[in-house]
Design a protein around this motif. Structure first.
Motif, PDB file in Angstrom:
ATOM      1  N   ARG A 389       0.850  -1.164  -0.047  1.00  0.00           N
ATOM      2  CA  ARG A 389       0.078   0.093  -0.020  1.00  0.00           C
ATOM      3  C   ARG A 389       0.811   1.072   0.039  1.00  0.00           C
ATOM      4  NH1 ARG A 389      -5.301  -0.764   0.931  1.00  0.00           N
ATOM      5  NH2 ARG A 389      -5.980  -2.886   1.672  1.00  0.00           N
ATOM      6  N   GLN A 390       1.877   1.069   0.927  1.00  0.00           N
ATOM      7  CA  GLN A 390       2.881   2.593   1.098  1.00  0.00           C
ATOM      8  C   GLN A 390       3.534   2.558  -0.366  1.00  0.00           C
ATOM      9  OE1 GLN A 390       3.097   4.558   3.547  1.00  0.00           O
ATOM     10  NE2 GLN A 390       4.293   5.740   2.233  1.00  0.00           N
ATOM     11  N   GLU A 391       4.098   1.762  -0.950  1.00  0.00           N
ATOM     12  CA  GLU A 391       4.816   1.638  -2.292  1.00  0.00           C
ATOM     13  C   GLU A 391       3.928   2.172  -3.396  1.00  0.00           C
ATOM     14  OE1 GLU A 391       7.205  -1.296  -5.618  1.00  0.00           O
ATOM     15  OE2 GLU A 391       6.419  -2.111  -3.468  1.00  0.00           O
ATOM     16  N   ARG A 392       2.387   1.799  -3.719  1.00  0.00           N
ATOM     17  CA  ARG A 392       1.866   2.358  -4.466  1.00  0.00           C
ATOM     18  C   ARG A 392       1.382   3.310  -4.292  1.00  0.00           C
ATOM     19  NH1 ARG A 392       0.494  -1.628  -8.231  1.00  0.00           N
ATOM     20  NH2 ARG A 392       1.914  -2.960  -8.498  1.00  0.00           N
ATOM     21  N   ALA A 393       0.915   3.827  -2.985  1.00  0.00           N
ATOM     22  CA  ALA A 393       0.671   5.305  -2.582  1.00  0.00           C
ATOM     23  C   ALA A 393       1.595   6.409  -3.105  1.00  0.00           C
ATOM     24  CB  ALA A 393       0.229   5.352  -1.258  1.00  0.00           C
ATOM     25  N   GLU A 394       2.812   6.018  -2.829  1.00  0.00           N
ATOM     26  CA  GLU A 394       3.896   6.989  -3.659  1.00  0.00           C
ATOM     27  C   GLU A 394       3.936   7.003  -4.917  1.00  0.00           C
ATOM     28  OE1 GLU A 394       7.294   5.468  -1.605  1.00  0.00           O
ATOM     29  OE2 GLU A 394       6.688   6.153   0.226  1.00  0.00           O
ATOM     30  N   TYR A 396       1.193   6.539  -7.333  1.00  0.00           N
ATOM     31  CA  TYR A 396       0.130   7.186  -7.743  1.00  0.00           C
ATOM     32  C   TYR A 396      -0.104   8.675  -6.858  1.00  0.00           C
ATOM     33  CZ  TYR A 396      -1.210   2.551  -9.669  1.00  0.00           C
ATOM     34  OH  TYR A 396      -1.447   1.739 -10.512  1.00  0.00           O
ATOM     35  N   GLY A 397       0.575   8.917  -6.043  1.00  0.00           N
ATOM     36  CA  GLY A 397       0.559  10.073  -5.395  1.00  0.00           C
ATOM     37  C   GLY A 397      -0.646  10.374  -4.579  1.00  0.00           C
ATOM     38  N   CYS A 398      -1.131   9.257  -4.054  1.00  0.00           N
ATOM     39  CA  CYS A 398      -2.501   9.396  -3.290  1.00  0.00           C
ATOM     40  C   CYS A 398      -2.216   8.884  -1.899  1.00  0.00           C
ATOM     41  CB  CYS A 398      -3.492   8.363  -3.873  1.00  0.00           C
ATOM     42  SG  CYS A 398      -3.188   6.970  -4.048  1.00  0.00           S
ATOM     43  N   ARG A 399      -3.388   8.839  -0.927  1.00  0.00           N
ATOM     44  CA  ARG A 399      -3.256   8.158   0.228  1.00  0.00           C
ATOM     45  C   ARG A 399      -3.092   6.795   0.205  1.00  0.00           C
ATOM     46  NH1 ARG A 399      -6.797  12.857   0.197  1.00  0.00           N
ATOM     47  NH2 ARG A 399      -6.416  14.408   1.426  1.00  0.00           N
ATOM     48  N   VAL A 400      -2.681   6.296   1.664  1.00  0.00           N
ATOM     49  CA  VAL A 400      -2.417   5.044   1.727  1.00  0.00           C
ATOM     50  C   VAL A 400      -3.670   4.188   1.681  1.00  0.00           C
ATOM     51  CG1 VAL A 400      -1.666   2.983   3.225  1.00  0.00           C
ATOM     52  CG2 VAL A 400      -0.271   5.035   2.878  1.00  0.00           C
ATOM     53  N   TRP A 401      -4.793   4.682   2.284  1.00  0.00           N
ATOM     54  CA  TRP A 401      -6.146   4.041   2.251  1.00  0.00           C
ATOM     55  C   TRP A 401      -6.843   4.224   0.918  1.00  0.00           C
ATOM     56  CZ3 TRP A 401      -4.681   8.354   5.532  1.00  0.00           C
ATOM     57  CH2 TRP A 401      -5.261   9.420   5.036  1.00  0.00           C
ATOM     58  N   GLU A 402      -6.398   4.760  -0.100  1.00  0.00           N
ATOM     59  CA  GLU A 402      -7.018   4.880  -1.402  1.00  0.00           C
ATOM     60  C   GLU A 402      -6.515   3.818  -2.162  1.00  0.00           C
ATOM     61  OE1 GLU A 402      -7.845   9.714  -1.361  1.00  0.00           O
ATOM     62  OE2 GLU A 402      -6.445   8.889  -2.705  1.00  0.00           O
ATOM     63  N   ILE A 403      -5.694   3.141  -1.761  1.00  0.00           N
ATOM     64  CA  ILE A 403      -5.196   1.804  -2.560  1.00  0.00           C
ATOM     65  C   ILE A 403      -6.291   0.669  -2.342  1.00  0.00           C
ATOM     66  CG2 ILE A 403      -3.161   0.260  -2.889  1.00  0.00           C
ATOM     67  CD1 ILE A 403      -2.654   3.084  -3.912  1.00  0.00           C
ATOM     68  N   GLY A 404      -6.351  -0.015  -3.452  1.00  0.00           N
ATOM     69  CA  GLY A 404      -7.199  -1.155  -3.420  1.00  0.00           C
ATOM     70  C   GLY A 404      -6.934  -2.170  -4.711  1.00  0.00           C
ATOM     71  N   ALA A 405      -7.606  -3.333  -4.741  1.00  0.00           N
ATOM     72  CA  ALA A 405      -7.211  -4.289  -5.569  1.00  0.00           C
ATOM     73  C   ALA A 405      -8.098  -3.851  -6.918  1.00  0.00           C
ATOM     74  CB  ALA A 405      -7.464  -5.573  -4.897  1.00  0.00           C
ATOM     75  N   CYS A 406      -7.455  -4.125  -7.998  1.00  0.00           N
ATOM     76  CA  CYS A 406      -8.142  -3.923  -9.465  1.00  0.00           C
ATOM     77  C   CYS A 406      -9.126  -5.097  -9.371  1.00  0.00           C
ATOM     78  CB  CYS A 406      -7.227  -3.889 -10.468  1.00  0.00           C
ATOM     79  SG  CYS A 406      -7.841  -4.078 -12.022  1.00  0.00           S
TER      80      CYS A 406
END
Length: 434
Positions: A389-394, A396-406
């Protein structure tokens, strides 16, 4: 003005009042593929795309000197479409003795080039070079300033002098073939380059202000995506004039100028766009106009707005082969050829005023009866680790809790929050159609 000119390359006199341009008088003496349509295209070509001495005054050709030369003009001619009352005519005019930008245009042009270079050089990830030449598939292209960054290479064109739409399209296409994204800058909302290529409009200010460190705002050409459900409580009015006070119930999306966004956004500065266009923060977008599918609205938008737009429509709109719809057909009066130079004589012919190109209906309005279709879930949901989550948030430039599974492939992505997509780009391209 005289109704004829001399074509030095073909060695013929052209009658601008005849529908065949006088070609019938030269049957058998010219190339078989030379038609009136091709000849018209040739003689109305912009000066920068042809030899200056190709079109001559007939009086000069026959007598060696003409009236215009005695009054400080050149004997070389240009042909343009001009209006007399309701008629659109072909008119020949003498070129000035020297065709060069006026001193104010030259100074502003140079000042803007220097400002673009300075803005780029302040960032280590960018490189900027003035008056650079690149080789396209057809010919070389020269950009006023070329700025290269991690996102793309942008060819800035400081266009303070008039330019024709065909020239803008041709030069932009050559730049694209050379791997360069063109960006034309103008200070007029009537400039022919608007919506014919990626563009930006700035204020009409003296060169001293351009060269200074004062803020230089982008007034047109940069927009932001706005989306809302059209209900009675919506902050925006329904764009459908027939809608009731309770709204139409549909979903609308538009690209709006910063001041009209909700909430309002600040204007982008030229120095910021230099960086953002090259590092990928802003990207060029082309949206077909609802009023005419042959026309397109072109703009620079934030990368996250571009991603959200693709998640809504499914794919990038197909590039248009844009043609300018003619205001009216040319009128030919079939007169006898007049070879006398009539420079300075009174004439009722006038240039048709340039229409305002930056219009209010170029916002890319789209209406949906329901939310965009969701990607069918192909992969079972899986847990995403905190590190992922932390890696993908960085990324995409978004918050950690905005990461989800496609839902299509199960990979972590920017799934929730503002600017999110309902599936990754690969899955959208497979399942979503426009």
């Amino acid at each position: 003005m005289a109704n004829g000119i001399w074509h030095a390359e073909y060695g013929i006199a052209i009658n601008l009042t005849r529908s065949d341009l006088g070609l019938n008088e030269y049957q058998g003496c010219l190339p078989a593929d030379l038609t009136p349509e091709k000849l018209l295209e040739d003689i109305t070509r912009p000066l920068q795309d042809r030899e200056r001495e190709r079109l001559q005054c007939l009086d000069h050709h026959e007598h060696g000197v003409c009236k215009a030369e005695r009054e400080g003009r050149s004997p070389w001619m240009t042909v343009r479409r001009c209006r007399r009352g309701t008629e659109l005519l072909l008119i020949a005019a003498h070129l000035p003795a020297r065709s060069a930008p006026t001193p104010p245009e030259s100074l502003r042009h140079q000042a803007l080039k220097e400002r673009i270079v300075r803005a780029a050089e302040r960032h280590s990830c960018l490189t900027a070079d003035a008056e650079m030449t690149a080789q396209g598939s057809r010919r070389k292209i020269r950009s006023d300033v070329r700025v290269s960054g991690p996102g793309r290479t942008v060819g800035w064109e400081a266009q303070y002098s008039p330019i024709t739409a065909p020239t803008v399209r041709r030069r932009s296409q050559i730049a694209v073939e050379a791997g360069i994204t063109p960006l034309w800058v103008t200070d007029s909302d009537r400039a022919a380059l608007i919506n014919r290529a990626p563009w930006a409009r700035v204020d009409d200010v003296p060169w001293q202000d351009i060269a200074s460190r004062a803020r230089m705002l982008i007034r047109g050409g940069v927009r932001y995506l706005q989306e809302w459900k059209c209900t009675a409580g919506a902050e925006r009015q329904c764009p459908a004039k027939t809608a009731s006070m309770f709204g139409c119930g549909d979903f609308h999306t538009i690209f709006e100028v910063p001041a009209l966004c909700l909430p309002a956004k600040r204007h982008t500065e030229v120095d910021e766009l230099v960086v953002a266009s090259a590092d990928g923060s802003f990207v060029p977008l082309q949206v077909p106009m609802p009023s005419d599918p042959r026309q397109a609205s072109r703009m620079w938008v934030p990368a996250q707005d571009h991603e959200r737009w693709l998640s809504i429509v499914g794919h990038e709109p197909t590039p248009l082969c844009e043609e300018d719809p003619p205001d009216s057909e040319l009128t030919f009066h079939e007169e006898e050829l007049d070879a006398k130079c009539r420079f300075g004589e009174e004439s009722s012919v006038r240039n048709d005023p340039r229409p305002i190109r930056e219009r209010g209906d170029d916002r890319g309005l789209r209406t949906f009866t329901q939310l965009p279709p969701r990607i069918p879930r192909q992969a079972p949901g899986r847990s995403i680790s905190d590190a992922e989550r932390q890696e993908r948030a960085e990324q995409y430039g978004c918050r950690v809790w905005e990461i989800g599974a496609c839902p299509g492939c199960g990979q972590p992505m920017h799934r929730y929050g503002r600017g999110a997509a309902h599936a990754c780009r690969a899955c959208r391209s497979r399942f979503v159609t426009r």
